[in-house]
Design a protein around this motif. Structure first.
Motif, PDB file in Angstrom:
ATOM      1  N   GLU A  68       0.600  -1.180  -0.203  1.00 19.89           N
ATOM      2  CA  GLU A  68      -0.106   0.354   0.317  1.00 19.89           C
ATOM      3  C   GLU A  68       0.614   0.985  -0.621  1.00 19.89           C
ATOM      4  OE1 GLU A  68      -2.156  -0.505   3.408  1.00 19.89           O
ATOM      5  OE2 GLU A  68      -3.630  -1.756   2.593  1.00 19.89           O
ATOM      6  N   GLY A  69       2.175   0.748   0.129  1.00 18.74           N
ATOM      7  CA  GLY A  69       3.004   2.715  -0.006  1.00 18.74           C
ATOM      8  C   GLY A  69       3.637   2.714   1.354  1.00 18.74           C
ATOM      9  N   VAL A  70       3.373   1.552   2.285  1.00 13.99           N
ATOM     10  CA  VAL A  70       3.300   2.573   3.690  1.00 13.99           C
ATOM     11  C   VAL A  70       4.882   2.380   3.615  1.00 13.99           C
ATOM     12  CG1 VAL A  70       2.757   2.223   6.610  1.00 13.99           C
ATOM     13  CG2 VAL A  70       1.459   2.164   4.795  1.00 13.99           C
ATOM     14  N   PRO A  71       5.687   3.427   4.741  1.00 11.15           N
ATOM     15  CA  PRO A  71       7.116   3.271   4.425  1.00 11.15           C
ATOM     16  C   PRO A  71       7.373   2.919   5.854  1.00 11.15           C
ATOM     17  CG  PRO A  71       6.637   5.532   4.979  1.00 11.15           C
ATOM     18  CD  PRO A  71       5.037   4.899   4.553  1.00 11.15           C
ATOM     19  N   GLY A  72       8.602   1.122   5.525  1.00 12.99           N
ATOM     20  CA  GLY A  72       8.855   0.560   6.149  1.00 12.99           C
ATOM     21  C   GLY A  72       9.394   0.262   7.917  1.00 12.99           C
ATOM     22  N   SER A  73       9.895   2.055   8.586  1.00 11.16           N
ATOM     23  CA  SER A  73       9.730   2.040   9.598  1.00 11.16           C
ATOM     24  C   SER A  73       8.259   2.502  10.411  1.00 11.16           C
ATOM     25  CB  SER A  73      10.654   3.338   9.247  1.00 11.16           C
ATOM     26  OG  SER A  73       9.772   4.174   9.283  1.00 11.16           O
ATOM     27  N   VAL A  74       7.270   2.749   9.711  1.00 12.34           N
ATOM     28  CA  VAL A  74       6.289   3.140   9.839  1.00 12.34           C
ATOM     29  C   VAL A  74       5.728   1.143   9.884  1.00 12.34           C
ATOM     30  CG1 VAL A  74       3.520   3.702   9.230  1.00 12.34           C
ATOM     31  CG2 VAL A  74       6.703   5.044   9.258  1.00 12.34           C
ATOM     32  N   VAL A  75       5.625   0.220   9.005  1.00  9.99           N
ATOM     33  CA  VAL A  75       5.201  -0.850   8.586  1.00  9.99           C
ATOM     34  C   VAL A  75       5.432  -1.558  10.127  1.00  9.99           C
ATOM     35  CG1 VAL A  75       5.102  -2.783   8.062  1.00  9.99           C
ATOM     36  CG2 VAL A  75       5.257  -0.981   6.317  1.00  9.99           C
ATOM     37  N   ALA A  76       6.739  -1.063  10.711  1.00  8.70           N
ATOM     38  CA  ALA A  76       7.708  -2.176  11.649  1.00  8.70           C
ATOM     39  C   ALA A  76       6.479  -2.125  12.530  1.00  8.70           C
ATOM     40  CB  ALA A  76       8.860  -1.648  11.515  1.00  8.70           C
ATOM     41  N   THR A  77       6.725  -0.405  13.382  1.00 10.52           N
ATOM     42  CA  THR A  77       6.145  -0.460  14.458  1.00 10.52           C
ATOM     43  C   THR A  77       4.261  -0.740  14.146  1.00 10.52           C
ATOM     44  OG1 THR A  77       5.383   2.178  13.571  1.00 10.52           O
ATOM     45  CG2 THR A  77       6.806   1.931  14.779  1.00 10.52           C
ATOM     46  N   GLU A  78       3.757  -0.670  13.280  1.00 16.22           N
ATOM     47  CA  GLU A  78       2.392  -0.349  12.743  1.00 16.22           C
ATOM     48  C   GLU A  78       2.340  -2.193  13.129  1.00 16.22           C
ATOM     49  OE1 GLU A  78      -0.404   1.104  12.447  1.00 16.22           O
ATOM     50  OE2 GLU A  78       0.277   2.153  12.761  1.00 16.22           O
ATOM     51  N   VAL A  79       3.298  -3.111  12.704  1.00 14.92           N
ATOM     52  CA  VAL A  79       2.776  -5.084  13.458  1.00 14.92           C
ATOM     53  C   VAL A  79       3.357  -5.614  14.042  1.00 14.92           C
ATOM     54  CG1 VAL A  79       2.412  -4.795  10.117  1.00 14.92           C
ATOM     55  CG2 VAL A  79       4.654  -5.272  11.992  1.00 14.92           C
ATOM     56  N   GLY A  80       3.475  -4.632  14.994  1.00 18.38           N
ATOM     57  CA  GLY A  80       4.156  -5.181  16.336  1.00 18.38           C
ATOM     58  C   GLY A  80       5.286  -5.222  16.662  1.00 18.38           C
ATOM     59  N   PHE A  81       6.632  -4.977  15.288  1.00 21.53           N
ATOM     60  CA  PHE A  81       7.713  -5.220  15.636  1.00 21.53           C
ATOM     61  C   PHE A  81       8.585  -4.012  16.927  1.00 21.53           C
ATOM     62  CE2 PHE A  81       7.141  -8.231  12.439  1.00 21.53           C
ATOM     63  CZ  PHE A  81       7.648  -9.061  12.579  1.00 21.53           C
ATOM     64  N   PHE A  82       9.070  -4.214  17.424  1.00 21.63           N
ATOM     65  CA  PHE A  82       9.816  -3.598  18.193  1.00 21.63           C
ATOM     66  C   PHE A  82      10.486  -2.375  17.276  1.00 21.63           C
ATOM     67  CE2 PHE A  82      13.778  -1.185  21.013  1.00 21.63           C
ATOM     68  CZ  PHE A  82      13.691  -1.094  21.651  1.00 21.63           C
ATOM     69  N   ASP A  83      11.427  -2.547  15.501  1.00 19.88           N
ATOM     70  CA  ASP A  83      12.193  -1.633  15.340  1.00 19.88           C
ATOM     71  C   ASP A  83      12.100  -1.661  13.893  1.00 19.88           C
ATOM     72  OD1 ASP A  83      14.361  -2.940  15.576  1.00 19.88           O
ATOM     73  OD2 ASP A  83      15.322  -2.220  16.918  1.00 19.88           O
ATOM     74  N   GLN A  84      12.696  -1.578  12.837  1.00 17.12           N
ATOM     75  CA  GLN A  84      12.826  -1.704  11.096  1.00 17.12           C
ATOM     76  C   GLN A  84      14.051  -2.625  11.886  1.00 17.12           C
ATOM     77  OE1 GLN A  84      13.242   1.593   9.059  1.00 17.12           O
ATOM     78  NE2 GLN A  84      13.227   0.467   7.129  1.00 17.12           N
ATOM     79  N   SER A  85      14.700  -2.524  12.006  1.00 13.72           N
ATOM     80  CA  SER A  85      15.419  -3.970  12.340  1.00 13.72           C
ATOM     81  C   SER A  85      15.707  -5.063  12.942  1.00 13.72           C
ATOM     82  CB  SER A  85      17.182  -3.190  13.265  1.00 13.72           C
ATOM     83  OG  SER A  85      17.788  -5.189  13.596  1.00 13.72           O
ATOM     84  N   HIS A  86      14.665  -5.416  13.453  1.00  9.23           N
ATOM     85  CA  HIS A  86      13.600  -6.613  13.996  1.00  9.23           C
ATOM     86  C   HIS A  86      13.014  -7.148  12.770  1.00  9.23           C
ATOM     87  CE1 HIS A  86      10.584  -8.362  17.647  1.00  9.23           C
ATOM     88  NE2 HIS A  86      11.853  -9.371  17.179  1.00  9.23           N
ATOM     89  N   PHE A  87      11.823  -5.940  12.936  1.00  7.11           N
ATOM     90  CA  PHE A  87      11.364  -6.358  11.290  1.00  7.11           C
ATOM     91  C   PHE A  87      12.068  -6.686  10.372  1.00  7.11           C
ATOM     92  CE2 PHE A  87       8.951  -4.043   7.348  1.00  7.11           C
ATOM     93  CZ  PHE A  87       8.281  -5.405   7.175  1.00  7.11           C
ATOM     94  N   GLY A  88      12.996  -6.238   9.369  1.00  7.49           N
ATOM     95  CA  GLY A  88      13.884  -6.347   8.646  1.00  7.49           C
ATOM     96  C   GLY A  88      14.334  -8.087   8.485  1.00  7.49           C
ATOM     97  N   ARG A  89      15.100  -8.527   9.502  1.00  3.29           N
ATOM     98  CA  ARG A  89      15.623  -9.803  10.103  1.00  3.29           C
ATOM     99  C   ARG A  89      14.113 -11.005  10.193  1.00  3.29           C
ATOM    100  NH1 ARG A  89      17.874  -7.020  14.398  1.00  3.29           N
ATOM    101  NH2 ARG A  89      16.222  -7.977  15.979  1.00  3.29           N
ATOM    102  N   HIS A  90      13.256 -10.490  10.677  1.00  4.91           N
ATOM    103  CA  HIS A  90      11.920 -11.213  10.902  1.00  4.91           C
ATOM    104  C   HIS A  90      11.615 -11.319   9.153  1.00  4.91           C
ATOM    105  CE1 HIS A  90      11.672 -13.071  14.579  1.00  4.91           C
ATOM    106  NE2 HIS A  90      11.585 -11.431  14.698  1.00  4.91           N
ATOM    107  N   PHE A  91      11.216 -10.493   8.632  1.00  7.30           N
ATOM    108  CA  PHE A  91      10.923 -11.011   7.334  1.00  7.30           C
ATOM    109  C   PHE A  91      12.074 -11.419   5.940  1.00  7.30           C
ATOM    110  CE2 PHE A  91       9.929  -9.135   2.800  1.00  7.30           C
ATOM    111  CZ  PHE A  91       8.692  -8.566   2.897  1.00  7.30           C
ATOM    112  N   LYS A  92      12.584 -11.355   6.719  1.00  4.09           N
ATOM    113  CA  LYS A  92      14.314 -11.932   6.003  1.00  4.09           C
ATOM    114  C   LYS A  92      14.112 -13.316   5.554  1.00  4.09           C
ATOM    115  CE  LYS A  92      18.304 -11.320   3.656  1.00  4.09           C
ATOM    116  NZ  LYS A  92      19.521 -11.150   3.462  1.00  4.09           N
ATOM    117  N   ARG A  93      13.891 -13.368   7.286  1.00  2.00           N
ATOM    118  CA  ARG A  93      13.177 -14.943   7.196  1.00  2.00           C
ATOM    119  C   ARG A  93      12.779 -15.702   6.887  1.00  2.00           C
ATOM    120  NH1 ARG A  93      11.307 -18.248  11.217  1.00  2.00           N
ATOM    121  NH2 ARG A  93      10.806 -15.844  12.509  1.00  2.00           N
ATOM    122  N   CYS A  94      11.124 -15.088   6.686  1.00  2.35           N
ATOM    123  CA  CYS A  94       9.987 -15.618   6.787  1.00  2.35           C
ATOM    124  C   CYS A  94       9.950 -15.814   4.991  1.00  2.35           C
ATOM    125  CB  CYS A  94       8.825 -14.772   7.095  1.00  2.35           C
ATOM    126  SG  CYS A  94       8.672 -15.610   9.020  1.00  2.35           S
TER     127      CYS A  94
END
Length: 159
Positions: A68-94
């Motif tokens: 939908e075009g939401v920036p990654g830093s905003v997505v990270a907090t919106e979906v419950g990850f601690f920060d963008q780095s935490h989100f990126g690690r889980h996204f890449k693993r999955c």
């Protein structure tokens, strides 16, 4: 049958509150089971641990927000990850790719700027990545990754 109903309540809770901190104790209480019994039964019923299931729900929602075009830093907090780095690690693993690679591949498929052969190759690559994501979300991973994930889960006290 009763365990299945109580697990459904815990699963519904995860899906409704994926963007908040969720603990095993909360989920076990919803299911009227001890924490250890809940984790065991959940894994048997759904093929993955409660934490992995929660991460899968978060990643699925993140994919929708990214498209939908939401920036990654905003997505990270919106979906419950601690920060963008935490989100990126889980996204890449999955997903087997970074969030920006996911957006680029999806844009390449949708844009149609490339020739038919290139579009087909990108579409096939994207489909393969989606199949890999589904396999990870369903708990089908290689044994080494499974051991690493189990080791991480043992050290977590919250989901």
């Amino acid at each position: 049958m009763k365990q299945s109903v109580s697990l459904n309540a815990a699963r519904a809770f995860i899906e409704a509150h994926f963007n908040e901190p969720v603990t095993l104790a909360q989920l076990a209480a919803l299911s009227a089971l001890s924490v250890s019994r809940f984790a065991t039964v959940f894994r048997q019923q759904y093929g993955s641990s409660p934490y992995r299931y929660l991460c899968g729900v978060r990643i699925q929602r993140a994919q929708m927000l990214l498209l939908e075009g939401v920036p990654g830093s905003v997505v990270a907090t919106e979906v419950g990850f601690f920060d963008q780095s935490h989100f990126g690690r889980h996204f890449k693993r999955c997903c087997g790719m970074t969030p920006s690679m996911f957006i680029q591949q999806r844009a390449a498929v949708n844009a149609g700027k490339h020739g038919a052969a290139r579009r087909q190759a990108v579409a096939e690559n994207f489909a393969a990545q989606c199949e890999q994501t589904s396999a990870v979300l369903l708990g089908h991973t290689d044994p080494l990754a499974e051991r690493r994930i189990q080791a991480l889960e043992l050290t977590r006290d919250t989901i």
